[in-house]
Write an enzyme that holds these catalytic residues in place. Structure first.
Site, mmCIF file in Angstrom:
data_model
loop_
_atom_site.group_PDB
_atom_site.id
_atom_site.type_symbol
_atom_site.label_atom_id
_atom_site.label_comp_id
_atom_site.label_asym_id
_atom_site.label_seq_id
_atom_site.Cartn_x
_atom_site.Cartn_y
_atom_site.Cartn_z
ATOM 1 N N GLU A 1 0.973 -1.123 0.197
ATOM 2 C CA GLU A 1 0.187 0.210 0.082
ATOM 3 C C GLU A 1 1.071 1.103 -0.095
ATOM 4 O O GLU A 1 1.929 1.362 0.697
ATOM 5 C CB GLU A 1 -0.909 0.081 1.338
ATOM 6 C CG GLU A 1 -1.871 1.292 1.468
ATOM 7 C CD GLU A 1 -2.781 1.226 2.735
ATOM 8 O OE1 GLU A 1 -3.723 2.024 2.636
ATOM 9 O OE2 GLU A 1 -2.189 0.658 3.579
ATOM 10 N N LYS B 1 -9.860 2.666 -2.230
ATOM 11 C CA LYS B 1 -9.971 1.990 -0.787
ATOM 12 C C LYS B 1 -11.358 2.152 -0.218
ATOM 13 O O LYS B 1 -11.788 3.415 0.030
ATOM 14 C CB LYS B 1 -8.920 2.393 0.321
ATOM 15 C CG LYS B 1 -8.727 1.678 1.437
ATOM 16 C CD LYS B 1 -7.642 2.359 2.090
ATOM 17 C CE LYS B 1 -7.116 1.529 3.555
ATOM 18 N NZ LYS B 1 -5.868 2.201 4.282
ATOM 19 N N CYS C 1 -5.595 -2.803 2.080
ATOM 20 C CA CYS C 1 -5.365 -2.941 3.689
ATOM 21 C C CYS C 1 -6.521 -3.143 4.378
ATOM 22 O O CYS C 1 -7.054 -4.218 4.635
ATOM 23 C CB CYS C 1 -4.620 -1.521 3.601
ATOM 24 S SG CYS C 1 -3.957 -1.533 5.444
#
Length: 452
Positions: A181, A258, A295
């Protein structure tokens, strides 16, 4: 000697269940200090065996104990007959399925000082379908220059490190490579400072990093997935946390933002960007159907599920997470997702501790500090049958090369029937009710009239 090993293994049981060693977990760290090179107890750490309550500063000290790799620790201290059974329980395989890597790939790794490991997952031979074998590369790395260096210099130094690792992946025959990330920058969101960190943001399609990687993707016939801080020029120059997918033809294939943004510990990411708006895209490539669960999204089972419903065969999880916060969860979540959704998962985490110019506080009563970490690496690959590779190191740059037969995805669907037995309409109805403002949990209580 054997009795002392057994004593140490009692402390190791936490790691066998979780595959973790975290600074906040007293038991797993006791295991780490339980044996010296002769199998004896280290006297200077005996007090930890008796102390049931530890101050936070003690936990921070414990995180400094040297455990670079759980698999290497097991191989060092366990007898061979026990090691086989432990690996069956821990990894789903009695023996590591080692993938031999080319001399050129290992020579690059040795020259530039990063770890390289190779493993494979096989599938049952079928009569109609041919094997669908692909190789994926997962790259974990530390930053290169101090965070006080000029932004351009910091990014260029990381580019140079990681492009070398991508070349090693190409030499190892990788068809797909994924970075960690926000790989082009330090993970500076802990500071809550906008400047200079927002200067790392760049356009997803036309930014310098995508252009640079597009050339590598084309020259090596490789799909590259890379995670950046995105600057959305078309919508008010806002910032997103974004993964970009580049095809093996060197063309921009698309992006995913995300979905879930943490608000925990030092992960102050909502100061910089909000939840993504790209839903759950799956990218169809020459080497399979790929998705990216960035993540913090790994903590949300529904997020994993939606990529599966959209047909993903491999889901990458580029991450940046630290030991005291999440290491007990790391080996569990992506592996569970692989099982539940009948696809491969590839969780990737950065390594190292990053030091910033100004002190910041964590909101937990501890003193202000400048360091963020340690990020514990430990990248691995999990298969839909529940097996997994050993992890890369907890503290070294590394390239994990894994060969997959994508036919295993359908074979596991046929065997376990998880997709057949899903109750999506039932969940949809329940989710719909749960989104209403007048929602009440479905809890059945004993009537007061029936009580004595």
């Amino acid at each position: 000697m054997y009795r002392k090993v057994k004593i140490a293994l009692r402390h190791l049981s936490v790691d066998i269940k979780k595959d973790v060693n975290t600074g906040s977990d007293r038991r797993s760290n006791i295991k780490n200090c339980a044996l010296d090179s002769r199998g004896g107890f280290l006297k200077k750490h005996k007090k930890l065996l008796l102390n049931e309550t530890l101050h936070s500063s003690d936990r921070e000290k414990m995180s400094e104990f040297d455990l670079n790799n759980l698999n290497e620790c097991l191989e060092k201290y366990l007898p061979i007959d026990k090691l086989t059974e432990v690996k069956r329980i821990l990894y789903g395989l009695e023996e590591d399925q080692i993938l031999d890597l080319s001399d050129s790939a290992t020579e690059i790794a040795q020259k530039y000082g990063f770890e390289i490991k190779g493993y494979r997952f096989t599938a049952r031979e079928e009569q109609i379908r041919k094997p669908r074998v692909v190789r994926v590369g997962a790259i974990q790395n530390s930053i290169v220059l101090p965070t006080t260096a000029p932004i351009e210099d910091q990014r260029t130094a990381i580019w140079n490190k990681v492009t070398t690792m991508i070349k090693a992946a190409a030499a190892a025959g990788c068809n797909i490579v994924c970075t960690q990330e926000a790989w082009t920058m330090p993970f500076a969101f802990c500071t809550r400072e906008k400047f200079p960190w927002c200067e790392f943001a760049e356009e997803a399609e036309h930014g310098p990093t995508t252009k640079m990687l597009a050339e590598l993707a084309k020259s090596h016939n490789m799909v590259i997935i890379h995670s950046i801080l995105e600057r959305d020029i078309e919508h008010g120059e806002t910032i997103w946390n974004t993964a970009v997918v580049i095809s093996n033809n060197g063309r921009y294939l698309g992006k995913h933002r995300k979905n879930h943004i943490p608000r925990v510990g030092d992960f102050n990411e909502s100061t910089y960007y909000m939840e993504g708006n790209t839903f759950h895209p799956v990218f169809e490539t020459e080497f399979g159907k790929l998705a990216v669960n960035i993540c913090y999204g790994r903590h949300h089972p529904q997020n994993w599920m939606m990529f599966g419903l959209n047909g993903a065969e491999i889901v990458f999880n580029p991450s940046a997470t630290i030991g005291r916060l999440s290491e007990p969860l790391w080996s569990i979540e992506a592996r569970n997702a692989a099982i539940a959704n009948s696809y491969f998962t590839v969780p990737i985490n950065r390594v190292g501790t990053e030091k910033f110019p100004n002190e910041y506080t964590s909101g937990d009563g501890t003193t202000a500090h400048k360091e963020f970490g340690p990020f514990y690496g430990s990248s691995y690959v999990a298969a839909p049958d529940g097996s997994r590779t050993p992890s890369l190191s907890r503290d070294k740059d590394g390239l994990l090369v894994t060969e997959l037969d994508l036919n295993l995805c359908r074979q596991i669907k046929d065997f376990w029937g998880f997709r057949m037995t899903q109750r999506l309409s039932l969940y949809a109805e329940s989710f719909q009710r749960a989104t209403k403002s007048d929602f009440k949990p479905q809890i059945i209580k004993e009537s007061s009239k029936l009580k004595d």
